[in-house]
Scaffold this active site. Structure first.
Site, mmCIF file in Angstrom:
data_model
loop_
_atom_site.group_PDB
_atom_site.id
_atom_site.type_symbol
_atom_site.label_atom_id
_atom_site.label_comp_id
_atom_site.label_asym_id
_atom_site.label_seq_id
_atom_site.Cartn_x
_atom_site.Cartn_y
_atom_site.Cartn_z
ATOM 1 N N HIS A 31 -11.217 9.535 5.209
ATOM 2 C CA HIS A 31 -12.132 8.799 4.373
ATOM 3 C C HIS A 31 -11.534 7.104 4.511
ATOM 4 O O HIS A 31 -10.719 6.983 3.376
ATOM 5 C CB HIS A 31 -12.215 9.575 3.114
ATOM 6 N N ASP A 47 -19.299 9.509 2.952
ATOM 7 C CA ASP A 47 -19.321 8.696 4.180
ATOM 8 C C ASP A 47 -20.586 9.295 4.955
ATOM 9 O O ASP A 47 -21.436 8.269 5.255
ATOM 10 C CB ASP A 47 -18.329 8.551 4.932
ATOM 11 N N ARG A 67 0.794 -1.203 -0.090
ATOM 12 C CA ARG A 67 0.101 0.036 0.131
ATOM 13 C C ARG A 67 0.611 1.194 -0.083
ATOM 14 O O ARG A 67 0.670 2.318 -0.642
ATOM 15 C CB ARG A 67 -0.881 -0.048 1.118
ATOM 16 N N ARG A 80 -23.898 8.164 3.118
ATOM 17 C CA ARG A 80 -24.223 6.638 3.458
ATOM 18 C C ARG A 80 -24.755 6.533 4.934
ATOM 19 O O ARG A 80 -25.727 5.840 5.117
ATOM 20 C CB ARG A 80 -22.930 5.884 3.411
#
Length: 297
Positions: free
Chosen positions: A168, A141, A81, A144
C-alpha cells in the site's frame, strides 16, 4: 477502535451509521477526545437505533470480535522515514502488549501506515495466527483504481473488476492483465492506463495536499472488512496478509486478494498474473523486506 484521530473517528462513525456492531469502544491516548467522540455519537442514537458506544480502556478489549488499530505518530521536522517507522513500530508493540493482556481470540485489523509493515510487526509481536492479524492492504487502492477506470469509461465502478496488489504505497502495481468488465476486456490505450494508475498510486498525496489527511474512503474500506468478518461473508478483499511462497514471496505482509470470513483471512487467492506483473510484485516485496530489516527492534 484504538486511535480516534481522523481515520479512527471517521471509521467509528461509519460503523455506527451502518449498524455494524452492538458495542463500540473508543480508546485513545487523548482520553478527552475519545470521551467527546463517544458523547457526540451517542447523541445521534435516537436517529439510528440501539448501540452502546463509550470511551474506554484496554480492559474493554476483553470480548471484542475486532480490534481496529489506527493509532500512530506523524513525522517530526528533520526526522527520517526509518526513524518514524521505528517510533510507530514501538507504539504498536506497546498497544499489542496491552491488547493481549485482555483479548486472545479477536481479530486485529491494522490501518496505520505504512500498513504492511505495521501489520507484519503486529503479527510478530502478537504471535497470533496470521489469519487474525489483517492489514487494510490495497483494498482502498483497488477501489480508487476501479473508480478511475469506471469514470474514464462511463461505467459504474461497482461493475469494474480490477486489482491493485503489493505494497500500500509507491511500489504497488496494477494487474491490467486481469482487469475486466463482466469478463470483457477493458479497452484503454497504454497512455490512459498509465494515467489511471498514476492517479491511483498518487491519490493520497493529492488528498493530503488538498485537505491534510485521507479518511472517508479508508473508513469505508475498513467498514467493508469488518462487515465481511462479522457476517462471515467469505468475501474476496485485497487485504494485507502474511505471504508464504506466493509467487515466490514469503515472510512479508502484502495486499493480495484474500477470502475474508469470521476467522479472518481464510485463504489467499493465487492469481494467474503475467510474468512482468509477478516481477513487480516480487520487487514490492523486496522493498518492504528491506525496510523491515532496517527497523527490526
Amino acid at each position: 477502535m484504538i486511535g480516534v484521530g481522523a481515520v479512527g473517528s471517521t471509521t467509528a462513525y461509519t460503523l455506527l451509521l451502518r449498524a455494524r456492531m452492538d458495542e463500540l469502544v473508543l480508546i485513545d491516548a487523548n482520553q478527552e477526545k475519545a470521551i467527546g467522540d463517544a458523547l457526540d455519537m451517542n447523541h445521534g442514537l435516537p436517529f439510528l437505533g440501539k448501540a452502546k458506544v463509550w470511551a474506554g480502556s484496554y480492559e474493554d478489549c476483553n470480548d471484542a470480535d475486532i480490534i481496529v488499530i489506527t493509532a500512530g505518530v506523524s513525522q517530526r521536522p528533520g526526522e527520517s522515514r526509518i526513524d518514524l517507522l521505528k517510533r510507530n513500530v514501538s507504539i504498536y508493540q506497546s498497544i499489542t502488549d496491552e491488547v493481549l493482556k485482555h483479548n486472545k481470540d479477536g481479530i486485529l485489523l491494522i490501518a496505520s501506515n505504512p500498513v504492511d509493515i505495521m501489520s507484519y510487526f503486529t503479527w510478530k509481536k502478537s504471535r497470533w495466527p496470521c489469519r487474525r492479524v489483517i492489514g487494510s492492504g490495497t483494498l482502498l487502492d483497488s477501489a480508487r483504481f476501479r473508480y478511475l477506470i469506471g469514470d474514464k469509461l462511463g461505467i459504474d465502478s461497482r461493475s469494474i473488476h480490477a486489482h491493485i496488489v503489493g505494497e500500500h504505497g509507491d511500489s504497488e502495481l496494477p494487474l491490467w492483465s486481469l482487469a475486466n468488465i463482466a469478463g470483457t476486456e477493458i479497452l484503454l490505450t497504454d497512455q490512459e492506463k498509465e494515467e489511471i494508475f498514476a492517479n491511483t498510486r498518487d491519490a493520497a498525496y493529492k488528498i493530503i495536499e488538498a485537505k491534510g489527511a485521507t479518511y472517508y474512503a479508508i473508513a469505508l474500506a475498513l467498514d467493508r472488512i469488518c462487515t465481511a468478518i462479522l457476517k462471515n461473508e467469505a468475501a474476496v478483499l485485497n487485504v494485507s496478509t502474511l505471504l508464504t511462497d506466493y509467487h515466490g514471496i514469503s515472510d512479508v505482509y502484502l495486499g493480495v486478494p484474500c477470502v475474508v470470513d469470521s476467522t479472518g483471512v481464510r485463504e489467499t487467492l493465487a492469481l494467474q498474473m503475467e510474468s512482468n506483473e509477478e516481477l513487480l510484485l516480487q520487487k514490492s516485496a523486496e522493498k518492504l523486506k528491506g525496510l523491515i530489516r532496517s527497523i527490526s527492534m
